[in-house]
Scaffold this motif. Structure first.
Motif, mmCIF file in Angstrom:
data_model
loop_
_atom_site.group_PDB
_atom_site.id
_atom_site.type_symbol
_atom_site.label_atom_id
_atom_site.label_comp_id
_atom_site.label_asym_id
_atom_site.label_seq_id
_atom_site.Cartn_x
_atom_site.Cartn_y
_atom_site.Cartn_z
ATOM 1 N N LEU A 65 32.553 47.097 39.068
ATOM 2 C CA LEU A 65 33.063 46.052 38.180
ATOM 3 C C LEU A 65 33.100 46.525 36.725
ATOM 4 C CD1 LEU A 65 34.088 43.187 37.912
ATOM 5 C CD2 LEU A 65 31.721 42.405 37.699
ATOM 6 N N ASP A 66 32.081 47.251 36.294
ATOM 7 C CA ASP A 66 32.068 47.772 34.919
ATOM 8 C C ASP A 66 33.238 48.713 34.680
ATOM 9 O OD1 ASP A 66 29.836 46.342 34.264
ATOM 10 O OD2 ASP A 66 28.429 47.997 34.508
ATOM 11 N N SER A 67 33.507 49.553 35.658
ATOM 12 C CA SER A 67 34.612 50.505 35.516
ATOM 13 C C SER A 67 35.948 49.780 35.411
ATOM 14 C CB SER A 67 34.613 51.462 36.710
ATOM 15 O OG SER A 67 35.699 52.353 36.636
ATOM 16 N N TRP A 68 36.132 48.763 36.246
ATOM 17 C CA TRP A 68 37.390 48.006 36.201
ATOM 18 C C TRP A 68 37.518 47.240 34.882
ATOM 19 C CZ3 TRP A 68 39.197 43.163 35.433
ATOM 20 C CH2 TRP A 68 40.500 42.885 35.829
ATOM 21 N N THR A 69 36.455 46.605 34.461
ATOM 22 C CA THR A 69 36.491 45.815 33.230
ATOM 23 C C THR A 69 36.759 46.692 32.015
ATOM 24 O OG1 THR A 69 34.874 44.310 34.224
ATOM 25 C CG2 THR A 69 35.244 44.105 31.860
ATOM 26 N N LEU A 70 36.132 47.848 31.975
ATOM 27 C CA LEU A 70 36.336 48.757 30.849
ATOM 28 C C LEU A 70 37.780 49.224 30.770
ATOM 29 C CD1 LEU A 70 34.911 50.277 28.548
ATOM 30 C CD2 LEU A 70 34.524 52.152 30.141
ATOM 31 N N GLN A 71 38.427 49.325 31.900
ATOM 32 C CA GLN A 71 39.810 49.796 31.921
ATOM 33 C C GLN A 71 40.806 48.680 31.642
ATOM 34 O OE1 GLN A 71 40.908 51.699 35.585
ATOM 35 N NE2 GLN A 71 42.988 52.148 34.933
ATOM 36 N N HIS A 72 40.540 47.466 32.146
ATOM 37 C CA HIS A 72 41.530 46.399 32.060
ATOM 38 C C HIS A 72 41.194 45.316 31.026
ATOM 39 C CE1 HIS A 72 42.175 48.180 36.087
ATOM 40 N NE2 HIS A 72 43.442 47.874 35.885
ATOM 41 N N LYS A 73 39.913 45.037 30.814
ATOM 42 C CA LYS A 73 39.523 44.005 29.845
ATOM 43 C C LYS A 73 38.317 44.491 29.040
ATOM 44 C CE LYS A 73 41.272 40.221 32.729
ATOM 45 N NZ LYS A 73 41.012 38.884 33.324
ATOM 46 N N PRO A 74 38.520 45.532 28.262
ATOM 47 C CA PRO A 74 37.376 46.150 27.570
ATOM 48 C C PRO A 74 36.720 45.246 26.535
ATOM 49 C CG PRO A 74 39.451 47.083 26.799
ATOM 50 C CD PRO A 74 39.786 46.226 27.976
ATOM 51 N N TRP A 75 37.436 44.248 26.032
ATOM 52 C CA TRP A 75 36.840 43.379 25.016
ATOM 53 C C TRP A 75 35.713 42.506 25.577
ATOM 54 C CZ3 TRP A 75 41.802 42.833 26.960
ATOM 55 C CH2 TRP A 75 42.034 41.715 27.760
ATOM 56 N N LEU A 76 35.622 42.435 26.911
ATOM 57 C CA LEU A 76 34.569 41.631 27.528
ATOM 58 C C LEU A 76 33.273 42.410 27.729
ATOM 59 C CD1 LEU A 76 36.649 39.704 30.217
ATOM 60 C CD2 LEU A 76 35.727 38.824 28.074
ATOM 61 N N LEU B 56 47.182 38.272 42.357
ATOM 62 C CA LEU B 56 45.874 37.936 41.803
ATOM 63 C C LEU B 56 45.035 39.176 41.552
ATOM 64 C CD1 LEU B 56 43.543 35.918 41.162
ATOM 65 C CD2 LEU B 56 42.998 35.982 43.607
ATOM 66 N N PHE B 57 44.985 40.064 42.546
ATOM 67 C CA PHE B 57 44.115 41.229 42.431
ATOM 68 C C PHE B 57 44.750 42.353 41.615
ATOM 69 C CE2 PHE B 57 42.485 39.327 46.509
ATOM 70 C CZ PHE B 57 41.345 38.796 45.915
ATOM 71 N N HIS B 58 45.879 42.037 41.015
ATOM 72 C CA HIS B 58 46.424 42.917 39.991
ATOM 73 C C HIS B 58 45.847 42.562 38.621
ATOM 74 C CE1 HIS B 58 49.314 45.475 37.927
ATOM 75 N NE2 HIS B 58 49.620 44.462 37.143
ATOM 76 N N HIS B 59 45.394 41.303 38.482
ATOM 77 C CA HIS B 59 44.855 40.823 37.204
ATOM 78 C C HIS B 59 43.334 40.753 37.184
ATOM 79 C CE1 HIS B 59 49.050 39.338 37.102
ATOM 80 N NE2 HIS B 59 48.940 39.492 35.791
ATOM 81 N N VAL B 60 42.709 40.672 38.345
ATOM 82 C CA VAL B 60 41.249 40.616 38.416
ATOM 83 C C VAL B 60 40.779 41.611 39.474
ATOM 84 C CG1 VAL B 60 41.193 38.181 37.736
ATOM 85 C CG2 VAL B 60 41.196 38.787 40.168
ATOM 86 N N LYS B 61 39.498 41.946 39.413
ATOM 87 C CA LYS B 61 38.931 42.839 40.418
ATOM 88 C C LYS B 61 38.634 42.043 41.679
ATOM 89 C CE LYS B 61 37.153 46.375 42.396
ATOM 90 N NZ LYS B 61 38.072 47.414 42.898
ATOM 91 N N GLY B 62 39.186 42.471 42.793
ATOM 92 C CA GLY B 62 38.961 41.790 44.056
ATOM 93 C C GLY B 62 37.834 42.427 44.848
ATOM 94 N N VAL B 63 36.940 41.589 45.378
ATOM 95 C CA VAL B 63 35.815 42.067 46.184
ATOM 96 C C VAL B 63 35.765 41.243 47.468
ATOM 97 C CG1 VAL B 63 33.317 42.360 46.320
ATOM 98 C CG2 VAL B 63 34.500 42.811 44.169
ATOM 99 N N TYR B 64 35.850 41.936 48.589
ATOM 100 C CA TYR B 64 35.769 41.277 49.894
ATOM 101 C C TYR B 64 34.353 41.465 50.431
ATOM 102 C CZ TYR B 64 36.366 40.565 54.932
ATOM 103 O OH TYR B 64 36.223 40.142 56.233
ATOM 104 N N ASN C 242 44.351 45.015 47.743
ATOM 105 C CA ASN C 242 43.770 45.775 46.618
ATOM 106 C C ASN C 242 42.373 45.256 46.272
ATOM 107 O OD1 ASN C 242 43.598 47.668 44.528
ATOM 108 N ND2 ASN C 242 44.493 46.267 43.037
ATOM 109 N N VAL C 243 41.520 45.185 47.302
ATOM 110 C CA VAL C 243 40.154 44.710 47.097
ATOM 111 C C VAL C 243 39.164 45.799 47.510
ATOM 112 C CG1 VAL C 243 40.711 42.277 47.419
ATOM 113 C CG2 VAL C 243 40.085 43.663 49.400
ATOM 114 N N THR C 244 37.978 45.719 46.938
ATOM 115 C CA THR C 244 36.872 46.605 47.315
ATOM 116 C C THR C 244 35.962 45.861 48.286
ATOM 117 O OG1 THR C 244 36.924 47.768 45.203
ATOM 118 C CG2 THR C 244 34.881 47.902 46.467
ATOM 119 N N GLU C 245 35.625 46.513 49.375
ATOM 120 C CA GLU C 245 34.777 45.864 50.376
ATOM 121 C C GLU C 245 33.305 46.006 49.994
ATOM 122 O OE1 GLU C 245 35.752 46.189 54.556
ATOM 123 O OE2 GLU C 245 37.531 47.370 54.039
ATOM 124 N N LEU C 246 32.598 44.894 50.064
ATOM 125 C CA LEU C 246 31.159 44.867 49.800
ATOM 126 C C LEU C 246 30.476 44.435 51.092
ATOM 127 C CD1 LEU C 246 29.254 45.258 47.308
ATOM 128 C CD2 LEU C 246 29.175 42.775 47.160
#
Length: 387
Positions: free
Chosen positions: A373-384, A324-332, A348-352
């Motif tokens: 989240l912006d950094s991850w999105t720009l790298q993996h799903k930039p169209w969003l 799952l956290f290979h396809h989306v950004k994981g936040v704990y 593979n999650v970032t702790e908050l």
């Protein structure tokens, strides 16, 4: 043979004592002297013609035409009497036996400047002869025996290594596999900024493809549908219980299943121009609510907030947290004073971490979340990300 002018000049510049001699003995009388002793060990006849030409002379060889050049004694006397006035200078020259052949008053300054190093090459100087010039340099030819000895030493030479050379290894590193793995992602990022470059991406943008954040539906979660809007949009954390009570008092006992989040994004282009964009996100806590966004809803999910409980992922498209956290950004999400959760160490999650008491740090925590989240999105799903 040394050049008498250069020797005299060097002695004067080094402030060495130049003396007059006769029969090897120093004397004070210029007229009675036969030689001039120039330190360190030069002795020249005082009438030696120098390379300084007399006026209107074109000769270039003092030895062949001595009458066309000033003598050494005339040059030295001009410097020795440099502080005298013109009339006194000529009087002293006659007393020293230089009634003819002394340096004229108009030429005296040029001669003195050259002797003291203030002038490098007056025009009246004849060039140095080959006899006075320095010998040409010979090409160095190494000794044959020495060459062979050096070869033997090099054969037994051991190259020393430091930590950098050891870590670098002896084989050339090939990172082509890493480059290839990122080539597709980089291409997507570049194509996302080109309108019309990818029809699929253009269609997605045309349909207002807002990103989606999924949170846990657990009632014990720190971030729920009751307090997520205030936390992510206003950067203020409110416990779920307090937010639920406040909503009930306002006549909203049940939260909506889709909550929009609005935020401002600042973009700085290569020229330094700063532009501000308004971004919209949707937050859901169930796959049922997610299904309302359409068949490609999972393509729009950019983040999943988890409490560390694996049952949360059972109805998801990818129910294995590692996948799952290979396809989306994981936040704990957890309290800042909670002990470390060993279950998430390979997720593979970032702790908050949220502080239980200090509300003034909420803004920094939320800003860090959006930046990540912006950094991850720009790298993996930039169209969003709308630019």
């Amino acid at each position: 043979m040394s050049d008498c002018l250069l020797a005299l000049r060097q002695a004067i510049k080094s402030k060495a004592a130049v003396t007059f001699t006769k029969d090897g003995e120093s004397i004070s009388s210029v007229s009675a002297a036969t030689h001039i002793h120039v330190p360190p060990n030069h002795s020249f006849p005082k009438d030696t013609p120098t390379r300084y030409r007399k006026p209107d002379s074109k000769s270039s060889d003092p030895s062949a035409n001595p009458q066309d050049f000033y003598s050494l004694v005339a040059i030295y006397v001009a410097w020795m009497l440099k502080d005298l006035t013109g009339s006194e200078y000529m009087k002293q020259c006659r007393e020293h036996g230089l009634s003819l052949g002394y340096i004229s008053i108009t030429e005296r300054k040029a001669v003195i400047d050259w002797l003291e190093g203030k002038d490098t090459h007056p025009e009246r100087f004849a060039p140095l002869s080959d006899a006075n010039s320095s010998p040409s340099k010979r090409k160095y030819v190494p000794d044959t025996a020495d060459t062979e000895a050096v070869k033997k030493i090099k054969q037994n030479e051991i190259e020393l290594q430091d930590r950098n050379s050891v870590l670098r290894g002896i084989k050339p590193n090939n990172f082509s596999n890493i480059r290839a793995s990122y080539a597709d992602k980089l291409k997507k990022m570049k194509d996302a900024g080109k309108p019309g470059a990818d029809p699929k991406m253009a269609a997605r943008k045309a349909r207002n493809m807002y990103p989606i954040i999924m949170i846990s539906s657990s009632p014990t979660a720190l971030i729920t549908m009751y307090n997520v809007k205030k936390f992510l949009q206003e950067s203020v954390f409110e416990t779920s219980q307090d937010a639920r009570s406040r909503a009930a008092a306002e006549g909203n006992p049940r939260p909506e299943d889709m909550i929009p989040i609005y935020r401002k994004r600042t973009h700085i282009d290569s020229s330094g121009k700063e532009t501000e964009h308004h971004a919209r996100y949707f937050v859901v806590d169930s796959t049922e609510a997610l299904a309302k966004f359409g068949a490609d809803a999972w393509d729009r999910v950019v983040c999943v907030m988890t409490t560390g409980q694996a049952w949360q992922f059972r109805p998801y498209k990818w129910n294995d947290p590692r996948q799952l956290f290979h396809h989306v950004k994981g936040v704990y999400v957890s309290w800042s004073n909670d002990p470390a959760n060993t279950k998430i160490k390979d997720w593979n999650v970032t702790e908050l971490k949220i502080d239980p008491h200090r509300r003034h740090v909420d803004k920094a925590i939320v800003a860090h979340f959006w930046k990540t989240l912006d950094s991850w999105t720009l790298q993996h799903k930039p169209w969003l990300i709308k630019s």
